[in-house]
Design a protein around this motif. Structure first.
Motif, PDB file in Angstrom:
ATOM      1  N   ASP A 162       3.957  21.528  34.236  1.00  0.00           N
ATOM      2  CA  ASP A 162       4.783  21.312  35.419  1.00  0.00           C
ATOM      3  C   ASP A 162       5.514  19.979  35.260  1.00  0.00           C
ATOM      4  OD1 ASP A 162       5.247  22.171  38.439  1.00  0.00           O
ATOM      5  OD2 ASP A 162       4.968  19.982  38.381  1.00  0.00           O
ATOM      6  N   PRO A 163       6.856  19.986  35.294  1.00  0.00           N
ATOM      7  CA  PRO A 163       7.590  18.743  35.025  1.00  0.00           C
ATOM      8  C   PRO A 163       7.302  17.628  36.032  1.00  0.00           C
ATOM      9  CG  PRO A 163       9.100  20.522  35.636  1.00  0.00           C
ATOM     10  CD  PRO A 163       7.734  21.125  35.518  1.00  0.00           C
ATOM     11  N   VAL A 164       7.109  17.963  37.286  1.00  0.00           N
ATOM     12  CA  VAL A 164       6.819  16.939  38.290  1.00  0.00           C
ATOM     13  C   VAL A 164       5.449  16.323  38.036  1.00  0.00           C
ATOM     14  CG1 VAL A 164       6.399  16.533  40.763  1.00  0.00           C
ATOM     15  CG2 VAL A 164       8.337  17.945  40.044  1.00  0.00           C
ATOM     16  N   ILE A 165       4.459  17.158  37.779  1.00  0.00           N
ATOM     17  CA  ILE A 165       3.101  16.652  37.549  1.00  0.00           C
ATOM     18  C   ILE A 165       3.049  15.855  36.248  1.00  0.00           C
ATOM     19  CG2 ILE A 165       0.700  17.327  37.125  1.00  0.00           C
ATOM     20  CD1 ILE A 165       1.705  17.568  40.097  1.00  0.00           C
ATOM     21  N   ARG A 166       3.732  16.331  35.239  1.00  0.00           N
ATOM     22  CA  ARG A 166       3.734  15.612  33.947  1.00  0.00           C
ATOM     23  C   ARG A 166       4.365  14.230  34.095  1.00  0.00           C
ATOM     24  NH1 ARG A 166       3.996  18.418  28.459  1.00  0.00           N
ATOM     25  NH2 ARG A 166       3.621  16.651  27.119  1.00  0.00           N
ATOM     26  N   LYS A 167       5.523  14.156  34.742  1.00  0.00           N
ATOM     27  CA  LYS A 167       6.175  12.858  34.952  1.00  0.00           C
ATOM     28  C   LYS A 167       5.317  11.964  35.836  1.00  0.00           C
ATOM     29  CE  LYS A 167      10.913  14.529  34.528  1.00  0.00           C
ATOM     30  NZ  LYS A 167      12.155  14.796  35.299  1.00  0.00           N
ATOM     31  N   VAL A 171      -9.210  16.847  29.573  1.00  0.00           N
ATOM     32  CA  VAL A 171      -8.476  15.639  29.978  1.00  0.00           C
ATOM     33  C   VAL A 171      -7.954  14.905  28.740  1.00  0.00           C
ATOM     34  CG1 VAL A 171      -8.730  13.371  31.070  1.00  0.00           C
ATOM     35  CG2 VAL A 171      -9.647  15.406  32.203  1.00  0.00           C
ATOM     36  N   LEU A 172      -8.773  14.805  27.709  1.00  0.00           N
ATOM     37  CA  LEU A 172      -8.338  14.132  26.479  1.00  0.00           C
ATOM     38  C   LEU A 172      -7.181  14.878  25.818  1.00  0.00           C
ATOM     39  CD1 LEU A 172     -11.796  13.148  24.956  1.00  0.00           C
ATOM     40  CD2 LEU A 172     -10.098  11.621  25.979  1.00  0.00           C
ATOM     41  N   GLN A 173      -7.251  16.202  25.789  1.00  0.00           N
ATOM     42  CA  GLN A 173      -6.177  16.979  25.167  1.00  0.00           C
ATOM     43  C   GLN A 173      -4.871  16.896  25.977  1.00  0.00           C
ATOM     44  OE1 GLN A 173      -6.166  18.505  22.100  1.00  0.00           O
ATOM     45  NE2 GLN A 173      -8.129  17.485  21.878  1.00  0.00           N
ATOM     46  N   ILE A 174      -4.983  16.858  27.289  1.00  0.00           N
ATOM     47  CA  ILE A 174      -3.794  16.699  28.128  1.00  0.00           C
ATOM     48  C   ILE A 174      -3.152  15.340  27.848  1.00  0.00           C
ATOM     49  CG2 ILE A 174      -2.990  16.426  30.519  1.00  0.00           C
ATOM     50  CD1 ILE A 174      -5.182  18.584  31.233  1.00  0.00           C
ATOM     51  N   ALA A 175      -3.972  14.300  27.729  1.00  0.00           N
ATOM     52  CA  ALA A 175      -3.438  12.963  27.413  1.00  0.00           C
ATOM     53  C   ALA A 175      -2.758  12.979  26.045  1.00  0.00           C
ATOM     54  CB  ALA A 175      -4.557  11.932  27.446  1.00  0.00           C
ATOM     55  N   ARG A 176      -3.349  13.673  25.089  1.00  0.00           N
ATOM     56  CA  ARG A 176      -2.712  13.769  23.768  1.00  0.00           C
ATOM     57  C   ARG A 176      -1.368  14.474  23.861  1.00  0.00           C
ATOM     58  NH1 ARG A 176      -4.097  17.280  18.413  1.00  0.00           N
ATOM     59  NH2 ARG A 176      -2.672  16.140  17.059  1.00  0.00           N
ATOM     60  N   ASP A 225       0.593  14.599  26.400  1.00  0.00           N
ATOM     61  CA  ASP A 225       1.558  13.695  27.042  1.00  0.00           C
ATOM     62  C   ASP A 225       2.133  12.703  26.031  1.00  0.00           C
ATOM     63  OD1 ASP A 225       1.249  14.868  29.521  1.00  0.00           O
ATOM     64  OD2 ASP A 225      -0.111  13.328  30.286  1.00  0.00           O
ATOM     65  N   ARG A 226       1.272  12.159  25.174  1.00  0.00           N
ATOM     66  CA  ARG A 226       1.716  11.188  24.171  1.00  0.00           C
ATOM     67  C   ARG A 226       2.515  11.847  23.054  1.00  0.00           C
ATOM     68  NH1 ARG A 226      -3.545   9.671  24.711  1.00  0.00           N
ATOM     69  NH2 ARG A 226      -4.111  10.644  22.746  1.00  0.00           N
ATOM     70  N   GLN A 227       2.094  13.054  22.679  1.00  0.00           N
ATOM     71  CA  GLN A 227       2.704  13.754  21.552  1.00  0.00           C
ATOM     72  C   GLN A 227       3.008  15.191  21.958  1.00  0.00           C
ATOM     73  OE1 GLN A 227      -0.738  12.789  19.005  1.00  0.00           O
ATOM     74  NE2 GLN A 227       0.742  11.852  17.596  1.00  0.00           N
ATOM     75  N   GLU A 263       1.552  20.212  22.107  1.00  0.00           N
ATOM     76  CA  GLU A 263       1.135  20.876  23.348  1.00  0.00           C
ATOM     77  C   GLU A 263       0.423  22.198  23.084  1.00  0.00           C
ATOM     78  OE1 GLU A 263       3.481  23.233  26.677  1.00  0.00           O
ATOM     79  OE2 GLU A 263       3.791  21.067  26.888  1.00  0.00           O
ATOM     80  N   GLU A 264       0.994  23.058  22.261  1.00  0.00           N
ATOM     81  CA  GLU A 264       0.373  24.359  21.996  1.00  0.00           C
ATOM     82  C   GLU A 264      -0.979  24.200  21.308  1.00  0.00           C
ATOM     83  OE1 GLU A 264       1.002  27.393  23.147  1.00  0.00           O
ATOM     84  OE2 GLU A 264       2.576  26.367  24.271  1.00  0.00           O
ATOM     85  N   GLU A 265      -1.057  23.283  20.368  1.00  0.00           N
ATOM     86  CA  GLU A 265      -2.322  23.022  19.682  1.00  0.00           C
ATOM     87  C   GLU A 265      -3.374  22.524  20.688  1.00  0.00           C
ATOM     88  OE1 GLU A 265      -3.767  19.676  16.557  1.00  0.00           O
ATOM     89  OE2 GLU A 265      -1.941  20.766  15.976  1.00  0.00           O
ATOM     90  N   CYS A 266      -2.959  21.684  21.612  1.00  0.00           N
ATOM     91  CA  CYS A 266      -3.877  21.179  22.641  1.00  0.00           C
ATOM     92  C   CYS A 266      -4.352  22.308  23.546  1.00  0.00           C
ATOM     93  CB  CYS A 266      -3.202  20.082  23.466  1.00  0.00           C
ATOM     94  SG  CYS A 266      -2.868  18.567  22.527  1.00  0.00           S
ATOM     95  N   MET A 267      -3.432  23.188  23.938  1.00  0.00           N
ATOM     96  CA  MET A 267      -3.808  24.333  24.774  1.00  0.00           C
ATOM     97  C   MET A 267      -4.798  25.237  24.042  1.00  0.00           C
ATOM     98  SD  MET A 267      -2.495  24.323  27.855  1.00  0.00           S
ATOM     99  CE  MET A 267      -2.380  26.025  28.400  1.00  0.00           C
ATOM    100  N   GLU A 268      -4.556  25.470  22.769  1.00  0.00           N
ATOM    101  CA  GLU A 268      -5.468  26.302  21.970  1.00  0.00           C
ATOM    102  C   GLU A 268      -6.848  25.661  21.883  1.00  0.00           C
ATOM    103  OE1 GLU A 268      -3.526  26.943  18.203  1.00  0.00           O
ATOM    104  OE2 GLU A 268      -1.855  28.016  19.160  1.00  0.00           O
TER     105      GLU A 268
END
Length: 196
Positions: free
Chosen positions: A95-100, A161-166, A168-170, A174-179
């Protein structure tokens, strides 16, 4: 109302990119296409804009992700738990609002007490309490093995939470983090839940 929302939209983007201190009212107004003094017709200043952004993001998060007070329907199986949890995580990550907003919170959490509290709630305490409540409900239904729901909530949420932070940084990961998150959820379910 349109101008007021545009101010919020542009301010969120600028705060996420430049930080709160790195964004002036004149820059926000310029992005909206109005003069700096005109912005004060809608908001008293930058702090009121920031508070409006946090309030709006919290409402959006409550509606689409949930909270300890709003857990939604209790999942009745492993697959339903995985599906609902992945939908929540997808919303959080995409979600662009939540991500920002998350980018803003991470930058400003050490300078603003309210932002510090909101960041802790969404990245630690609140999400863990929400999932502890879900897990406890599933234990009561016999879906999850009896154990400490609070500890299981930490075990469940920390890797996400750690994967979401990753992500955000990179964002390219995103797809690798979701997997990874889904793999972790499936492992958690295999260990702690009865088979469907």
């Amino acid at each position: 109302m349109l101008t007021k929302q545009r101010i919020l939209d542009e301010a969120l983007t600028l705060f996420a990119e430049n930080g709160y201190d790195g964004t002036g009212v004149d820059l926000i107004a310029e992005r909206v296409g109005i003069k700096g003094p005109s912005l004060y017709k809608h908001y008293k200043g930058k702090e009121e804009i920031l508070n409006a952004l946090i309030d709006a993001a919290e409402e959006r998060y409550e509606e689409y992700f949930g909270s300890e007070k709003h857990i939604g329907k209790l999942p009745q199986s492993r697959e339903e738990f995985i599906k609902v949890t992945m939908e929540r995580i997808s919303f959080t990550m995409r979600d662009p609002v939540i991500r920002k907003t998350r980018m803003l919170l991470v930058q400003e959490q050490f300078r603003n007490e309210r932002i510090s509290e909101v960041t802790t709630r969404h990245q630690l305490d609140g999400i863990q309490r929400m999932f502890a409540k879900i897990i406890k409900g599933m234990m009561d239904e016999g879906i999850v093995k009896n154990d400490d729901p609070e500890l299981l909530a930490v075990e469940l949420t920390a890797p996400a939470v750690l994967q979401i932070a990753r992500s955000d940084r990179q964002p390219q990961y995103e797809e690798e983090c979701m997997e990874y998150i889904e793999k972790h959820l499936r492992h958690f379910c295999k260990v702690y839940m009865r088979e469907d």
